[in-house]
Design a protein around this motif. Structure first.
Motif, PDB file in Angstrom:
ATOM      1  N   TYR A  79       0.842  -1.204   0.000  1.00  0.00           N
ATOM      2  CA  TYR A  79       0.000   0.000   0.000  1.00  0.00           C
ATOM      3  C   TYR A  79       0.879   1.257   0.000  1.00  0.00           C
ATOM      4  CZ  TYR A  79      -3.673  -3.277   1.434  1.00  0.00           C
ATOM      5  OH  TYR A  79      -4.557  -4.328   1.508  1.00  0.00           O
ATOM      6  N   PRO A  80       1.553   1.544  -1.100  1.00  0.00           N
ATOM      7  CA  PRO A  80       2.415   2.741  -1.140  1.00  0.00           C
ATOM      8  C   PRO A  80       1.639   4.035  -0.922  1.00  0.00           C
ATOM      9  CG  PRO A  80       2.115   1.803  -3.345  1.00  0.00           C
ATOM     10  CD  PRO A  80       1.575   0.807  -2.380  1.00  0.00           C
ATOM     11  N   GLU A  81       0.347   3.999  -1.227  1.00  0.00           N
ATOM     12  CA  GLU A  81      -0.482   5.196  -1.057  1.00  0.00           C
ATOM     13  C   GLU A  81      -0.751   5.531   0.404  1.00  0.00           C
ATOM     14  OE1 GLU A  81      -3.434   1.763  -1.949  1.00  0.00           O
ATOM     15  OE2 GLU A  81      -1.338   2.306  -2.335  1.00  0.00           O
ATOM     16  N   ASP A  82      -0.384   4.632   1.323  1.00  0.00           N
ATOM     17  CA  ASP A  82      -0.628   4.862   2.751  1.00  0.00           C
ATOM     18  C   ASP A  82       0.569   5.479   3.471  1.00  0.00           C
ATOM     19  OD1 ASP A  82      -3.121   3.817   2.449  1.00  0.00           O
ATOM     20  OD2 ASP A  82      -2.735   1.921   3.475  1.00  0.00           O
ATOM     21  N   GLU A  83       1.577   5.898   2.739  1.00  0.00           N
ATOM     22  CA  GLU A  83       2.803   6.381   3.379  1.00  0.00           C
ATOM     23  C   GLU A  83       2.537   7.544   4.327  1.00  0.00           C
ATOM     24  OE1 GLU A  83       7.433   7.536   2.291  1.00  0.00           O
ATOM     25  OE2 GLU A  83       5.938   7.341   0.685  1.00  0.00           O
ATOM     26  N   THR A  84       1.680   8.468   3.930  1.00  0.00           N
ATOM     27  CA  THR A  84       1.403   9.611   4.810  1.00  0.00           C
ATOM     28  C   THR A  84       0.623   9.182   6.054  1.00  0.00           C
ATOM     29  OG1 THR A  84      -0.601  10.122   3.538  1.00  0.00           O
ATOM     30  CG2 THR A  84       1.426  11.260   2.914  1.00  0.00           C
TER      31      THR A  84
END
Length: 288
Positions: A79-84
């Motif tokens: 889930y790279p989009e969850d970094e923040t």
């Protein structure tokens, strides 16, 4: 597994199977104590809310089981989009988000963890691990459970694969999914305990625009029945004789239903209380 029990890492071994990376801590996976600042809760946790944490207040002194975590890199590969969302945390908590929240809430500065990146081998396995921890818990209501099951089905692609991941029958999966067909009003009543699961499953088969009316009619019928039961009976009347239930009658009913063992087990679990289940188990054991 009875509703209301807590699933720990040892229990997962029996629930998921010998070949699943979800089932047991890695060999040599000794718990490590780390600061809370290095941990982030799972952004994909299927729970809507963590619920009342007061039952975990003892965590300030004792943590009974470590939290299962994966490394930051392993999680972000999926889930790279969850970094923040995970910020600068080194680990993401997959099983133990309530323990993490309780530690933060009650002032515990650290948490025992077991790192197991095998759980993050793919999205299906990661989500299954989070769902398995919560299914059957007293504070995980059936609508949350149904939503979690639906998420897993969408991730797996088929009901069959989701059922295998959860070690549940397709019938159990279908029963939970059916609850999502209830109107918001009935889902709310179910979550509050005003609507029984057995009744909810029946109402889910009714067109949405008719569900509330059917439920109100059923409640009125039950209310009138309760009132009539409370009215003193004429002493001159003979009490109605209860028709005895025999094994033969029950067997004929089972044959008409043509249900598989998993469905029968689920039905008995819904019908019997804890004492009844223990009596049933004892009776079955004595016949073997």
């Amino acid at each position: 597994m009875a509703r209301g029990t807590r699933t720990n890492l040892a229990t997962l071994a029996g629930v998921v199977g010998d070949n699943s990376p979800v089932d047991r801590p890695a060999v040599g996976g000794t718990p490590t104590n780390v600061p809370l600042s290095e941990l982030a809760p799972n952004p994909r946790n299927p729970r809507d809310e963590l619920g009342d944490l007061s039952d975990l207040v003892s965590i300030t002194g004792t943590q009974l089981q470590p939290a299962l975590v994966v490394t930051r890199d392993a999680y972000l590969r999926l889930y790279p989009e969850d970094e923040t969302k995970i910020g600068l945390a080194r680990w993401v908590v997959i099983n133990g988000c309530r323990r993490l929240a309780a530690a933060e809430n009650f002032g515990r500065p650290n948490l025992d963890i077991v790192v197991k990146d095998e759980v993050a081998k793919d999205r299906e396995t990661l989500l299954a691990a989070a769902v398995i921890e919560n299914v059957g818990r007293r504070d995980f209501d059936v609508i949350e459970e149904a939503k979690a099951v639906e998420l897993l089905i969408n991730e797996c692609g088929t009901v069959e694969k989701a059922a295998m991941k959860l070690a549940k029958s397709k019938g159990w999966i279908s029963q939970r999914r059916a609850l999502l067909q209830l109107t918001p009003e009935l889902q709310k009543a179910l979550r509050k305990g005003e609507l029984a699961i057995r009744t909810a499953r029946s109402l889910a088969q009714v067109p949405p625009e008719e569900q509330v009316e059917v439920w109100n009619t059923e409640r009125e019928r039950q209310r009138q029945g309760a009132e009539s039961d409370s009215v003193p009976t004429d002493d001159s009347r003979e009490p109605a004789e209860r028709v005895p239930v025999t094994a033969a009658k029950v067997t004929r009913t089972f044959r008409r239903l043509d249900a598989d063992p998993a469905i029968l087990a689920e039905a008995l679990f819904e019908y019997l209380d804890d004492d009844g289940l223990r009596a049933l188990l004892a009776a079955l054991t004595n016949r073997t």
